[in-house]
Write a protein that holds these residues in place. Structure first.
Motif, PDB file in Angstrom:
ATOM      1  N   GLY A  76       5.213   8.821  -2.853  1.00  0.00           N
ATOM      2  CA  GLY A  76       4.669   9.210  -1.552  1.00  0.00           C
ATOM      3  C   GLY A  76       4.099   8.032  -0.789  1.00  0.00           C
ATOM      4  N   GLU A  77       3.355   7.177  -1.476  1.00  0.00           N
ATOM      5  CA  GLU A  77       2.787   5.999  -0.807  1.00  0.00           C
ATOM      6  C   GLU A  77       3.884   5.040  -0.357  1.00  0.00           C
ATOM      7  OE1 GLU A  77      -0.167   4.279  -3.353  1.00  0.00           O
ATOM      8  OE2 GLU A  77      -1.641   5.827  -2.865  1.00  0.00           O
ATOM      9  N   ALA A  78       4.930   4.881  -1.169  1.00  0.00           N
ATOM     10  CA  ALA A  78       6.045   4.010  -0.781  1.00  0.00           C
ATOM     11  C   ALA A  78       6.734   4.559   0.468  1.00  0.00           C
ATOM     12  CB  ALA A  78       7.037   3.881  -1.936  1.00  0.00           C
ATOM     13  N   ALA A  79       6.903   5.876   0.534  1.00  0.00           N
ATOM     14  CA  ALA A  79       7.531   6.484   1.711  1.00  0.00           C
ATOM     15  C   ALA A  79       6.647   6.325   2.943  1.00  0.00           C
ATOM     16  CB  ALA A  79       7.813   7.958   1.440  1.00  0.00           C
ATOM     17  N   LEU A  80       5.343   6.473   2.776  1.00  0.00           N
ATOM     18  CA  LEU A  80       4.437   6.292   3.911  1.00  0.00           C
ATOM     19  C   LEU A  80       4.458   4.846   4.397  1.00  0.00           C
ATOM     20  CD1 LEU A  80       1.423   8.407   2.653  1.00  0.00           C
ATOM     21  CD2 LEU A  80       2.914   8.956   4.586  1.00  0.00           C
ATOM     22  N   LEU A  81       4.411   3.906   3.462  1.00  0.00           N
ATOM     23  CA  LEU A  81       4.434   2.485   3.839  1.00  0.00           C
ATOM     24  C   LEU A  81       5.780   2.077   4.419  1.00  0.00           C
ATOM     25  CD1 LEU A  81       2.453   0.961   0.838  1.00  0.00           C
ATOM     26  CD2 LEU A  81       1.681   1.210   3.207  1.00  0.00           C
ATOM     27  N   GLY A  82       6.855   2.724   3.971  1.00  0.00           N
ATOM     28  CA  GLY A  82       8.193   2.422   4.480  1.00  0.00           C
ATOM     29  C   GLY A  82       8.538   3.191   5.742  1.00  0.00           C
ATOM     30  N   HIS A  83       7.592   3.967   6.261  1.00  0.00           N
ATOM     31  CA  HIS A  83       7.759   4.741   7.496  1.00  0.00           C
ATOM     32  C   HIS A  83       8.892   5.759   7.400  1.00  0.00           C
ATOM     33  CE1 HIS A  83       4.867   2.085   9.369  1.00  0.00           C
ATOM     34  NE2 HIS A  83       5.565   1.057   8.918  1.00  0.00           N
ATOM     35  N   THR A  84       9.129   6.314   6.209  1.00  0.00           N
ATOM     36  CA  THR A  84      10.122   7.374   6.062  1.00  0.00           C
ATOM     37  C   THR A  84       9.459   8.731   5.839  1.00  0.00           C
ATOM     38  OG1 THR A  84      10.333   6.966   3.689  1.00  0.00           O
ATOM     39  CG2 THR A  84      11.871   5.809   5.146  1.00  0.00           C
ATOM     40  N   ALA A  85       8.133   8.745   5.834  1.00  0.00           N
ATOM     41  CA  ALA A  85       7.382   9.994   5.690  1.00  0.00           C
ATOM     42  C   ALA A  85       6.058   9.867   6.430  1.00  0.00           C
ATOM     43  CB  ALA A  85       7.136  10.304   4.219  1.00  0.00           C
ATOM     44  N   VAL A  86       5.483  11.016   6.757  1.00  0.00           N
ATOM     45  CA  VAL A  86       4.177  11.067   7.412  1.00  0.00           C
ATOM     46  C   VAL A  86       3.347  12.170   6.753  1.00  0.00           C
ATOM     47  CG1 VAL A  86       4.977  10.205   9.643  1.00  0.00           C
ATOM     48  CG2 VAL A  86       5.011  12.651   9.189  1.00  0.00           C
ATOM     49  N   LEU A  87       2.057  12.079   6.937  1.00  0.00           N
ATOM     50  CA  LEU A  87       1.162  13.148   6.489  1.00  0.00           C
ATOM     51  C   LEU A  87       0.802  14.007   7.695  1.00  0.00           C
ATOM     52  CD1 LEU A  87      -1.280  11.324   4.060  1.00  0.00           C
ATOM     53  CD2 LEU A  87       0.433  13.037   3.483  1.00  0.00           C
ATOM     54  N   ILE A  88       1.055  15.288   7.575  1.00  0.00           N
ATOM     55  CA  ILE A  88       0.712  16.235   8.636  1.00  0.00           C
ATOM     56  C   ILE A  88      -0.180  17.293   8.010  1.00  0.00           C
ATOM     57  CG2 ILE A  88       1.575  17.929  10.295  1.00  0.00           C
ATOM     58  CD1 ILE A  88       4.156  16.301  10.425  1.00  0.00           C
ATOM     59  N   GLY A  89      -1.425  17.300   8.404  1.00  0.00           N
ATOM     60  CA  GLY A  89      -2.362  18.262   7.845  1.00  0.00           C
ATOM     61  C   GLY A  89      -2.511  18.131   6.341  1.00  0.00           C
ATOM     62  N   GLY A  90      -2.373  16.924   5.823  1.00  0.00           N
ATOM     63  CA  GLY A  90      -2.505  16.693   4.387  1.00  0.00           C
ATOM     64  C   GLY A  90      -1.239  16.938   3.597  1.00  0.00           C
ATOM     65  N   LEU A  91      -0.148  17.315   4.260  1.00  0.00           N
ATOM     66  CA  LEU A  91       1.122  17.551   3.584  1.00  0.00           C
ATOM     67  C   LEU A  91       2.082  16.404   3.883  1.00  0.00           C
ATOM     68  CD1 LEU A  91       1.566  21.324   4.449  1.00  0.00           C
ATOM     69  CD2 LEU A  91       0.732  20.349   2.309  1.00  0.00           C
ATOM     70  N   LEU A  92       2.855  15.998   2.889  1.00  0.00           N
ATOM     71  CA  LEU A  92       3.821  14.904   3.034  1.00  0.00           C
ATOM     72  C   LEU A  92       5.112  15.457   3.602  1.00  0.00           C
ATOM     73  CD1 LEU A  92       4.290  11.862   2.379  1.00  0.00           C
ATOM     74  CD2 LEU A  92       5.387  12.653   0.279  1.00  0.00           C
ATOM     75  N   VAL A  93       5.546  14.899   4.738  1.00  0.00           N
ATOM     76  CA  VAL A  93       6.776  15.347   5.393  1.00  0.00           C
ATOM     77  C   VAL A  93       7.649  14.123   5.604  1.00  0.00           C
ATOM     78  CG1 VAL A  93       7.754  16.416   7.456  1.00  0.00           C
ATOM     79  CG2 VAL A  93       5.554  17.195   6.567  1.00  0.00           C
ATOM     80  N   GLY A  94       8.907  14.171   5.124  1.00  0.00           N
ATOM     81  CA  GLY A  94       9.829  13.064   5.325  1.00  0.00           C
ATOM     82  C   GLY A  94      10.756  12.895   4.155  1.00  0.00           C
ATOM     83  N   PHE A  95      11.159  11.638   3.920  1.00  0.00           N
ATOM     84  CA  PHE A  95      12.098  11.307   2.854  1.00  0.00           C
ATOM     85  C   PHE A  95      11.466  10.318   1.897  1.00  0.00           C
ATOM     86  CE2 PHE A  95      14.604  12.455   6.553  1.00  0.00           C
ATOM     87  CZ  PHE A  95      15.451  13.408   6.028  1.00  0.00           C
ATOM     88  N   TRP A  96      11.694  10.488   0.623  1.00  0.00           N
ATOM     89  CA  TRP A  96      11.214   9.575  -0.411  1.00  0.00           C
ATOM     90  C   TRP A  96      12.225   9.570  -1.533  1.00  0.00           C
ATOM     91  CZ3 TRP A  96       9.073  13.996   1.253  1.00  0.00           C
ATOM     92  CH2 TRP A  96       9.207  15.097   0.435  1.00  0.00           C
ATOM     93  N   SER A  97      12.129   8.559  -2.393  1.00  0.00           N
ATOM     94  CA  SER A  97      13.087   8.484  -3.508  1.00  0.00           C
ATOM     95  C   SER A  97      12.369   8.403  -4.824  1.00  0.00           C
ATOM     96  CB  SER A  97      13.977   7.283  -3.347  1.00  0.00           C
ATOM     97  OG  SER A  97      13.220   6.115  -3.161  1.00  0.00           O
TER      98      SER A  97
END
Length: 57
Positions: free
Chosen positions: A36-57
């Motif tokens: 999750g942190e890698a996806a957030l740092l890579g700008h492929t996911a965001v936190l919306i209301g505390g939920l992770l939304v996006g793509f991660w591997s």
């Protein structure tokens, strides 16, 4: 004498377990914190209301 602590619902226990350790998606999937942190740092996911939304591997 002190009163006994209140029992918590299963949803509260699940939420407490997931928060602070891993991320949770809107559909209830638990994503490991490192992914999750890698996806957030890579700008492929965001936190919306505390939920992770996006793509991660």
């Amino acid at each position: 004498m002190a009163t006994p602590p209140r029992a918590k619902s299963a949803a509260q226990l699940l939420r407490q377990t997931a928060v602070g350790v891993d991320f949770v998606t809107p559909d209830g999937i638990i994503v490991p914190r490192a992914a999750g942190e890698a996806a957030l740092l890579g700008h492929t996911a965001v936190l919306i209301g505390g939920l992770l939304v996006g793509f991660w591997s």
